[in-house]
Enzyme design. Structure first.
Site, PDB file in Angstrom:
ATOM      1  N   ASP A 142       0.804  -1.464  -0.175  1.00 44.20           N
ATOM      2  CA  ASP A 142       0.071   0.324  -0.507  1.00 44.20           C
ATOM      3  C   ASP A 142       0.946   1.443  -0.267  1.00 44.20           C
ATOM      4  O   ASP A 142       0.164   2.397  -0.191  1.00 44.20           O
ATOM      5  CB  ASP A 142      -1.244  -0.027   1.331  1.00 44.20           C
ATOM      6  CG  ASP A 142      -2.100  -0.939   1.222  1.00 44.20           C
ATOM      7  OD1 ASP A 142      -2.435  -1.288   0.139  1.00 44.20           O
ATOM      8  OD2 ASP A 142      -2.895  -0.804   2.479  1.00 44.20           O
ATOM      9  N   LYS A 146       0.175   3.662  -3.177  1.00 46.84           N
ATOM     10  CA  LYS A 146      -0.264   4.467  -3.044  1.00 46.84           C
ATOM     11  C   LYS A 146       0.051   5.834  -2.518  1.00 46.84           C
ATOM     12  O   LYS A 146       0.108   7.163  -2.739  1.00 46.84           O
ATOM     13  CB  LYS A 146      -1.502   3.471  -2.609  1.00 46.84           C
ATOM     14  CG  LYS A 146      -2.776   2.858  -3.598  1.00 46.84           C
ATOM     15  CD  LYS A 146      -3.546   3.932  -4.357  1.00 46.84           C
ATOM     16  CE  LYS A 146      -4.399   3.157  -5.326  1.00 46.84           C
ATOM     17  NZ  LYS A 146      -5.163   3.008  -4.483  1.00 46.84           N
ATOM     18  N   GLU A 254      -9.251  -0.182   4.073  1.00 46.59           N
ATOM     19  CA  GLU A 254      -8.571   1.192   2.900  1.00 46.59           C
ATOM     20  C   GLU A 254      -7.793  -0.258   3.012  1.00 46.59           C
ATOM     21  O   GLU A 254      -6.683  -0.188   3.248  1.00 46.59           O
ATOM     22  CB  GLU A 254      -8.765   1.933   4.646  1.00 46.59           C
ATOM     23  CG  GLU A 254      -9.513   2.930   4.904  1.00 46.59           C
ATOM     24  CD  GLU A 254     -10.633   3.876   3.353  1.00 46.59           C
ATOM     25  OE1 GLU A 254      -9.917   3.762   2.606  1.00 46.59           O
ATOM     26  OE2 GLU A 254     -11.881   3.955   3.775  1.00 46.59           O
ATOM     27  N   CYS A 255      -7.184   1.419   1.825  1.00 46.80           N
ATOM     28  CA  CYS A 255      -6.292   0.713   0.733  1.00 46.80           C
ATOM     29  C   CYS A 255      -4.678   1.568   0.940  1.00 46.80           C
ATOM     30  O   CYS A 255      -2.872   1.217   1.131  1.00 46.80           O
ATOM     31  CB  CYS A 255      -5.567   1.441  -0.819  1.00 46.80           C
ATOM     32  SG  CYS A 255      -6.533   2.816  -0.253  1.00 46.80           S
ATOM     33  N   GLY A 256      -4.658   2.545   2.354  1.00 51.32           N
ATOM     34  CA  GLY A 256      -3.542   3.496   3.069  1.00 51.32           C
ATOM     35  C   GLY A 256      -3.494   4.794   2.584  1.00 51.32           C
ATOM     36  O   GLY A 256      -3.189   5.587   3.295  1.00 51.32           O
TER      37      GLY A 256
END
Length: 288
Positions: A142, A146, A254-256
């Site tokens: 992540d 991102k 959540e992706c980070g």
């Protein structure tokens, strides 16, 4: 990238007042407020339905006002010309990449694409960081695909605030979101479609003829990286957890991007340093 928190444009008292004023407002009204009152404003999007709604609304706001000074977010040139940040993780579905091109062409949007540090392809990423990193070290993945690219984009583009596609109806950590917030770095995040349901978003897409990800026609409701987005189950039409097909079997929502940046950066660097030390020990000559 700076490791220091920037001074936010709004104090906690300002945020409380602003959120009270914007509570119950339409997405268009929230976007107009953001354009008029927030400096260094960009849109970050992976071209999900909500992000496409916001982009279309920004276009219409620009045309209605017939203004050319809505920089850096939008300026008029036949259609709204948006500054959008697209984080290419290298693992997007081909349909997502196609939509990014379509959206850029449709709205004359200047697309700023950022990828993981030091790589441009999946092959380069896996050679440098390892195969299936999302399985072996999810937080590191992540951070690399991102978090680090986003922070690099913010620094290079002078981003002070971003428009996001998060909505309360998406559940999990998003159900208590405010309209306007400030994260650990001082970045302002504006969530204009916060009160809309999946149906509200889809109805707007259909009514306004907004381009959307072709995977939606296959039953997908939320689309991320191909390896972490499960195919839809036939007959599942619920309006419950829209992101339930993401990261299945993992305690994750959540992706980070919406976690604490400084904590993620510190954890990644500590792991990376430890790995380098182990590698050096293995390569050291015997007796040294």
């Amino acid at each position: 990238m700076s490791d220091t928190k920037t001074t936010p444009q709004f104090s906690p008292e300002d945020l409380q007042r602003i959120n009270a004023e914007l509570s119950g407002k339409s997405p268009q009204d929230i976007l107009k407020w953001a354009i008029d009152n927030v400096q260094g404003l960009y849109q970050t999007t992976a071209f999900g339905l909500t992000g496409m709604c916001a982009l279309d609304m920004i276009s219409k706001i620009s045309l209605e006002r017939n203004e050319i000074h809505l920089v850096p977010l939008v300026r008029l040139s036949r259609k709204a010309w948006g500054f959008d940040i697209f984080l290419d993780t290298l693992y997007h579905f081909k349909e997502t990449l196609q939509l990014a091109e379509t959206a850029s062409e449709t709205y004359l949007a200047e697309l700023h694409t950022y990828r993981p540090p030091g790589v441009q392809t999946v092959e380069e990423f896996e050679a440098k960081y390892g195969k299936e990193l999302w399985k072996t070290d999810e937080d590191a993945y992540d951070y690399l695909v991102k978090v680090e690219p986003a922070q690099r984009a913010y620094k290079e583009l002078g981003v002070k605030a971003v428009i996001t596609g998060r909505r309360r109806s998406q559940g999990a950590d998003r159900q208590d979101l405010p309209v306007v917030e400030v994260d650990s770095t001082g970045l302002i995040k504006i969530n204009p479609l916060i009160d809309w349901s999946f149906k509200d978003v889809r109805d707007y897409i259909d009514k306004e003829n907004v381009p959307y990800n072709a995977l939606l026609d296959q039953g997908y409701r939320s689309v991320g990286d191909w390896h972490s987005t499960a195919a839809p189950v036939e007959g599942d039409k619920s309006d419950g957890n829209e992101r339930g097909n993401r990261w299945q079997g993992r305690n994750k929502s959540e992706c980070g991007l919406h976690k604490d940046y400084f904590e993620m950066k510190k954890a990644f660097e500590e792991k990376h340093k430890a790995a380098e030390e182990v590698a050096m020990q293995k390569e050291a000559p015997v007796g040294v």
